[in-house]
Scaffold this motif. Structure first.
Motif, PDB file in Angstrom:
ATOM      1  N   ASP A 274      69.475  34.505  19.704  1.00 57.32           N
ATOM      2  CA  ASP A 274      68.934  33.283  20.292  1.00 57.32           C
ATOM      3  C   ASP A 274      67.649  33.574  21.044  1.00 57.32           C
ATOM      4  OD1 ASP A 274      71.295  31.596  19.636  1.00 57.32           O
ATOM      5  OD2 ASP A 274      72.306  32.954  21.031  1.00 57.32           O
ATOM      6  N   MET A 275      67.504  34.826  21.468  1.00 58.10           N
ATOM      7  CA  MET A 275      66.340  35.230  22.250  1.00 58.10           C
ATOM      8  C   MET A 275      65.953  36.647  21.856  1.00 58.10           C
ATOM      9  SD  MET A 275      66.080  35.474  26.409  1.00 58.10           S
ATOM     10  CE  MET A 275      64.535  35.893  27.229  1.00 58.10           C
ATOM     11  N   THR A 276      64.662  36.863  21.611  1.00 62.72           N
ATOM     12  CA  THR A 276      64.166  38.190  21.267  1.00 62.72           C
ATOM     13  C   THR A 276      63.136  38.626  22.301  1.00 62.72           C
ATOM     14  OG1 THR A 276      64.525  37.875  18.892  1.00 62.72           O
ATOM     15  CG2 THR A 276      62.969  39.588  19.547  1.00 62.72           C
ATOM     16  N   ILE A 277      63.324  39.821  22.824  1.00 60.87           N
ATOM     17  CA  ILE A 277      62.389  40.415  23.767  1.00 60.87           C
ATOM     18  C   ILE A 277      61.784  41.639  23.088  1.00 60.87           C
ATOM     19  CG2 ILE A 277      62.114  41.525  26.021  1.00 60.87           C
ATOM     20  CD1 ILE A 277      64.637  39.999  26.928  1.00 60.87           C
ATOM     21  N   GLU A 278      60.497  41.641  22.888  1.00 64.75           N
ATOM     22  CA  GLU A 278      59.831  42.795  22.281  1.00 64.75           C
ATOM     23  C   GLU A 278      58.964  43.460  23.336  1.00 64.75           C
ATOM     24  OE1 GLU A 278      57.437  44.256  18.259  1.00 64.75           O
ATOM     25  OE2 GLU A 278      57.990  42.148  18.529  1.00 64.75           O
ATOM     26  N   VAL A 279      59.199  44.727  23.561  1.00 69.06           N
ATOM     27  CA  VAL A 279      58.453  45.451  24.586  1.00 69.06           C
ATOM     28  C   VAL A 279      57.904  46.753  24.011  1.00 69.06           C
ATOM     29  CG1 VAL A 279      59.651  44.490  26.583  1.00 69.06           C
ATOM     30  CG2 VAL A 279      60.601  46.491  25.434  1.00 69.06           C
ATOM     31  N   ASP A 280      56.734  47.128  24.497  1.00 69.94           N
ATOM     32  CA  ASP A 280      56.108  48.398  24.154  1.00 69.94           C
ATOM     33  C   ASP A 280      56.189  49.326  25.359  1.00 69.94           C
ATOM     34  OD1 ASP A 280      55.492  47.334  21.728  1.00 69.94           O
ATOM     35  OD2 ASP A 280      53.336  47.152  22.083  1.00 69.94           O
ATOM     36  N   VAL A 281      56.595  50.563  25.118  1.00 67.02           N
ATOM     37  CA  VAL A 281      56.614  51.585  26.154  1.00 67.02           C
ATOM     38  C   VAL A 281      55.262  52.286  26.135  1.00 67.02           C
ATOM     39  CG1 VAL A 281      57.663  53.737  26.934  1.00 67.02           C
ATOM     40  CG2 VAL A 281      59.088  51.921  25.965  1.00 67.02           C
ATOM     41  N   ILE A 282      54.596  52.283  27.292  1.00 70.23           N
ATOM     42  CA  ILE A 282      53.260  52.870  27.399  1.00 70.23           C
ATOM     43  C   ILE A 282      53.223  53.763  28.629  1.00 70.23           C
ATOM     44  CG2 ILE A 282      50.780  52.381  27.624  1.00 70.23           C
ATOM     45  CD1 ILE A 282      51.470  49.525  26.561  1.00 70.23           C
ATOM     46  N   MET A 283      52.605  54.912  28.503  1.00 72.94           N
ATOM     47  CA  MET A 283      52.333  55.788  29.644  1.00 72.94           C
ATOM     48  C   MET A 283      50.822  55.842  29.796  1.00 72.94           C
ATOM     49  SD  MET A 283      55.569  56.537  30.009  1.00 72.94           S
ATOM     50  CE  MET A 283      55.794  57.896  31.148  1.00 72.94           C
ATOM     51  N   ASP A 284      50.318  55.468  30.987  1.00 79.26           N
ATOM     52  CA  ASP A 284      48.874  55.350  31.168  1.00 79.26           C
ATOM     53  C   ASP A 284      48.526  55.569  32.636  1.00 79.26           C
ATOM     54  OD1 ASP A 284      46.225  54.945  30.514  1.00 79.26           O
ATOM     55  OD2 ASP A 284      46.558  53.017  29.528  1.00 79.26           O
ATOM     56  N   ASN A 285      47.224  55.534  32.916  1.00 77.55           N
ATOM     57  CA  ASN A 285      46.732  55.732  34.274  1.00 77.55           C
ATOM     58  C   ASN A 285      46.266  54.425  34.884  1.00 77.55           C
ATOM     59  OD1 ASN A 285      45.901  58.322  32.558  1.00 77.55           O
ATOM     60  ND2 ASN A 285      46.430  58.951  34.622  1.00 77.55           N
ATOM     61  N   LEU A 286      46.407  54.357  36.200  1.00 80.73           N
ATOM     62  CA  LEU A 286      45.871  53.221  36.938  1.00 80.73           C
ATOM     63  C   LEU A 286      44.708  53.694  37.807  1.00 80.73           C
ATOM     64  CD1 LEU A 286      49.185  51.330  37.795  1.00 80.73           C
ATOM     65  CD2 LEU A 286      47.470  50.758  36.064  1.00 80.73           C
ATOM     66  N   ALA A 287      44.125  52.762  38.546  1.00 79.37           N
ATOM     67  CA  ALA A 287      42.839  53.021  39.194  1.00 79.37           C
ATOM     68  C   ALA A 287      42.891  54.152  40.212  1.00 79.37           C
ATOM     69  CB  ALA A 287      42.332  51.749  39.857  1.00 79.37           C
ATOM     70  N   ASN A 288      44.085  54.467  40.730  1.00 79.65           N
ATOM     71  CA  ASN A 288      44.171  55.584  41.675  1.00 79.65           C
ATOM     72  C   ASN A 288      44.174  56.936  40.977  1.00 79.65           C
ATOM     73  OD1 ASN A 288      46.718  55.620  40.558  1.00 79.65           O
ATOM     74  ND2 ASN A 288      47.818  55.206  42.467  1.00 79.65           N
ATOM     75  N   GLY A 289      44.071  56.915  39.638  1.00 77.86           N
ATOM     76  CA  GLY A 289      43.982  58.145  38.874  1.00 77.86           C
ATOM     77  C   GLY A 289      45.306  58.757  38.493  1.00 77.86           C
TER      78      GLY A 289
ATOM     79  N   VAL B 163      71.091  38.214  22.625  1.00 75.19           N
ATOM     80  CA  VAL B 163      69.776  38.739  22.983  1.00 75.19           C
ATOM     81  C   VAL B 163      69.476  39.970  22.132  1.00 75.19           C
ATOM     82  CG1 VAL B 163      68.321  39.635  24.840  1.00 75.19           C
ATOM     83  CG2 VAL B 163      70.067  37.895  25.337  1.00 75.19           C
ATOM     84  N   GLU B 164      68.297  39.991  21.560  1.00 75.64           N
ATOM     85  CA  GLU B 164      67.835  41.162  20.814  1.00 75.64           C
ATOM     86  C   GLU B 164      66.620  41.734  21.530  1.00 75.64           C
ATOM     87  OE1 GLU B 164      67.731  41.689  16.286  1.00 75.64           O
ATOM     88  OE2 GLU B 164      65.653  41.100  16.755  1.00 75.64           O
ATOM     89  N   VAL B 165      66.650  43.037  21.746  1.00 73.59           N
ATOM     90  CA  VAL B 165      65.506  43.726  22.337  1.00 73.59           C
ATOM     91  C   VAL B 165      64.927  44.667  21.292  1.00 73.59           C
ATOM     92  CG1 VAL B 165      64.697  45.272  24.158  1.00 73.59           C
ATOM     93  CG2 VAL B 165      66.493  43.590  24.651  1.00 73.59           C
ATOM     94  N   ILE B 166      63.652  44.468  20.989  1.00 71.84           N
ATOM     95  CA  ILE B 166      62.915  45.363  20.090  1.00 71.84           C
ATOM     96  C   ILE B 166      62.050  46.249  20.979  1.00 71.84           C
ATOM     97  CG2 ILE B 166      61.225  45.541  18.231  1.00 71.84           C
ATOM     98  CD1 ILE B 166      62.110  42.733  17.344  1.00 71.84           C
ATOM     99  N   LEU B 167      62.340  47.530  20.980  1.00 67.22           N
ATOM    100  CA  LEU B 167      61.653  48.461  21.856  1.00 67.22           C
ATOM    101  C   LEU B 167      60.806  49.409  21.013  1.00 67.22           C
ATOM    102  CD1 LEU B 167      63.222  50.170  24.947  1.00 67.22           C
ATOM    103  CD2 LEU B 167      61.730  51.445  23.426  1.00 67.22           C
ATOM    104  N   ASN B 168      59.498  49.315  21.180  1.00 72.53           N
ATOM    105  CA  ASN B 168      58.564  50.194  20.488  1.00 72.53           C
ATOM    106  C   ASN B 168      58.079  51.255  21.465  1.00 72.53           C
ATOM    107  OD1 ASN B 168      58.502  48.644  17.987  1.00 72.53           O
ATOM    108  ND2 ASN B 168      57.343  47.117  19.145  1.00 72.53           N
ATOM    109  N   ASN B 169      58.411  52.488  21.175  1.00 70.47           N
ATOM    110  CA  ASN B 169      58.039  53.596  22.060  1.00 70.47           C
ATOM    111  C   ASN B 169      56.681  54.140  21.629  1.00 70.47           C
ATOM    112  OD1 ASN B 169      57.889  55.756  23.785  1.00 70.47           O
ATOM    113  ND2 ASN B 169      59.463  56.968  22.760  1.00 70.47           N
TER     114      ASN B 169
END
Length: 612
Positions: free
Chosen positions: A339-354, A404-410
């Protein structure tokens, strides 16, 4: 009507019998600091209970009421207890996740955790406030079930925990900082087996043992096998499965397996139990770090205790059993289309504090100023509005009883063990699989889920279910569950370093039903006040305008376009080199120039420089 009446009477009698057998199991926990040296290499301060460490194993029977009276005697740290894998159906406020379902319990305060255990199997409990459980606040929670289908297949039970171990307090290990822009996780100092090294587990020839295996670590998955023994998997994360024979498992942090192991009939020798850390997760491996540990099935205490002969040189070449192949013993079928699909991407990145952070869809979880459950309870008609819960808690509202379906893209090059509070989930798709293919996508580009190549028609009829599952490097996982447990449930990576970086999101399940079933207690309010935290209003603590998030806790700003982790490293080291270079020049200049006769010409001797 008589048969129906007789059936009802029998059912009533059965329920009464079950209730008569149920009991209340009470523990009193005084949580304090103690000193321990489990690997024999470095004594350190750890979190103990009632002056002891390792912590007590909690044991209950299915149907029991568990009451734990916890007093925080740490003096300098707030704390809580999460009952990992417990659904807490109707007792969401007992889940123990700080700033999700409760305020942290401050020093000198108490909290009573009180709930009925309607599940069975292998679980564990641990602190869920900041980064506290790697400091020793974790242990097994066993729920016995005389009705388990394999109960007559074993003679005795054994509980085995494995974990990584750090010699320093977690708060003293630098991690999220500009000097670590790649987000390299701190490497453990050792790996423990039942909170020690070199364990000898006495066994009797010919007997069958139910071994409950729990990875209570904070970071590193471990391979598990027993030399010259195979075993049968009968449970994962509290879910009974049809017995499947194998000789190796891959156990990520927070995962549990129960296995049946039949001993040999001879007592001529003892056999190594081998655990091997997944070295692929480590950015660096110090020469002193022993990745493989040998413990023993001890058939004969007088016989030799041989060191294990490693099967391969590289841990990632080991081929464990793929948990996607397990079939739940209850034969629960694949849930219908979501009934509901949540698609999320896993990301590792930097923010402005470095520094390096972790993200679901560009949002790094940042805790709210009011526990999300308390916002639900004080939001009135706006409880179904995601904005109330803050932009940086990554909130999703789940309709009651929806599929609920969760599609997780790593999109990260490392694997991640994800845990959903309040549920176990169906594992309906994972690419690539375990074994030699698990790291297939670690190099090259990420491969997100593609319904054309892997359509729902290929999903298993009886999917494996568990509460903690592994997302392969740059691969994908698809899970399904029913939102039949009203509450606020955290979904997060169970590598504690990644949780501290923000790899989490909030699932607010059936908020109107939460309001109907729960209310804030005086103890909960007093703990919030003692901790200096709000207990009503939105994520920003605003009680007048729940849609006004001014002052909410926010993640740091994004880097300007064009900056990368590699660029930050180059910039940082360039700056360091420049500072050091200027320092050397200054020191050299102030020290003067030595002449050929050994005299020093100071900076004021301009004529002497002209004549050289």
């Amino acid at each position: 009507m008589a048969p129906v009446r007789d059936l009802l009477l029998c059912l009533t009698a059965l329920l009464l019998l079950v209730n008569c057998n149920a009991k209340t199991v009470t523990y009193d926990f005084n949580v304090t600091w103690v000193t321990a040296n489990p690997d024999g290499l470095h004594p350190r301060k750890v979190v103990g209970i009632n002056g002891q460490w390792p912590l007590p194993v909690i044991e209950v029977d299915k149907g029991d009421r568990l009451v734990v009276n916890m007093y925080n005697g740490l003096g300098d740290k707030s704390t809580s207890i999460h009952w990992h894998g417990m659904f807490q159906n109707g007792t969401n406020n007992m889940d123990g996740a700080s700033m999700v379902t409760q305020c942290p319990v401050p020093p000198g305060a108490s909290m009573t955790y009180n709930f009925t255990v309607e599940q069975n199997g292998t679980y564990w409990y641990h602190c869920h406030t900041d980064a506290c459980y790697p400091d020793g606040y974790r242990q097994a929670l066993i729920v016995r079930d005389e009705g388990a289908y394999f109960r007559d297949l074993y003679d005795e039970e054994l509980t085995i925990t494995m974990s990584d171990w750090y010699h320093e307090l977690i708060e003293d290990i630098p991690f999220i900082r500009v000097e670590n822009p790649t987000g390299a996780e701190p490497v453990p100092d050792s790996f423990l087996f039942n909170d020690t090294l070199g364990s000898r587990i006495p066994v009797e020839a010919g007997k069958t043992y139910l071994m409950r295996l729990i990875n209570i670590g904070a970071f590193v998955a471990q391979y598990f096998y027993i030399e010259d023994h195979s075993f049968r998997i009968v449970e994962i994360d509290g879910v009974y499965v049809d017995a499947q024979e194998t000789d190796m498992l891959y156990i990520s942090v927070a995962q549990r397996y129960s296995i049946l192991v039949t001993m040999k009939n001879s007592t001529d020798r003892n056999y190594p139990i081998v655990t091997v850390a997944d070295s692929v997760l480590l950015d660096a491996i110090p020469p002193s770090l022993q990745l493989n540990q040998t413990n023993w099935l001890e058939y004969n205490s007088s016989a030799d205790h041989p060191q294990a002969a490693m099967k391969v040189d590289v841990a990632s070449d080991l081929v464990p059993y793929d948990d996607m192949h397990l079939i739940p013993h209850d034969r629960m079928e694949l849930l219908p289309d979501p009934d509901m699909t949540i698609e999320v991407d896993v990301i590792m990145d930097n923010l402005a504090n470095g520094a390096g952070y972790a993200f679901f869809n560009n949002i790094s979880y940042t805790r709210p100023k009011v526990p999300t459950l308390y916002s639900v309870l004080t939001a009135g008609d706006l409880a179904t509005t995601p904005q109330v819960y803050g932009e940086y808690t990554n909130p999703f509202i789940l309709p009651h009883n929806s599929v609920v379906e969760v599609i997780l893209n790593n999109r990260d090059t490392g694997s991640h063990p994800f845990h959903l509070h309040g549920h176990n989930v169906q594992l309906v798709s994972r690419t690539p699989s375990y074994g030699t293919h698990f790291y297939d996508f670690a190099d090259g580009d990420p491969v997100p889920y593609n319904a054309v190549d892997n359509p729902p028609s290929r999903f298993p009829r009886f999917p494996a279910r568990r509460d903690t599952f592994v997302a392969p490097p740059q691969g994908s996982v698809v899970i399904r569950f029913v939102a039949d447990n009203p509450g606020v449930w955290l979904f997060h990576c169970h590598i504690d370093w990644h949780l501290s970086q923000g790899l989490a999101m909030s699932l607010i399940e059936a908020p109107q039903q939460i309001q109907e079933r729960m209310s804030l207690t005086d103890t909960e309010i007093s703990n919030c006040k003692a901790a200096g935290m709000g207990y009503e209003g939105n994520a920003a603590g605003n009680v007048d305008d729940l849609l006004d998030l001014s002052g909410q806790n926010e993640q740091p700003a994004w880097l300007p376009a064009g900056f990368t982790a590699r660029g930050i490293v180059a910039l940082v080291f360039s700056c360091v080199s420049a500072v050091l270079g200027m320092g050397f020049i200054a020191v050299y200049g102030l020290s003067g120039i030595q002449s050929r006769n050994g005299e020093v010409a100071g900076p004021q001797d301009e004529d002497s420089r002209d004549t050289m």
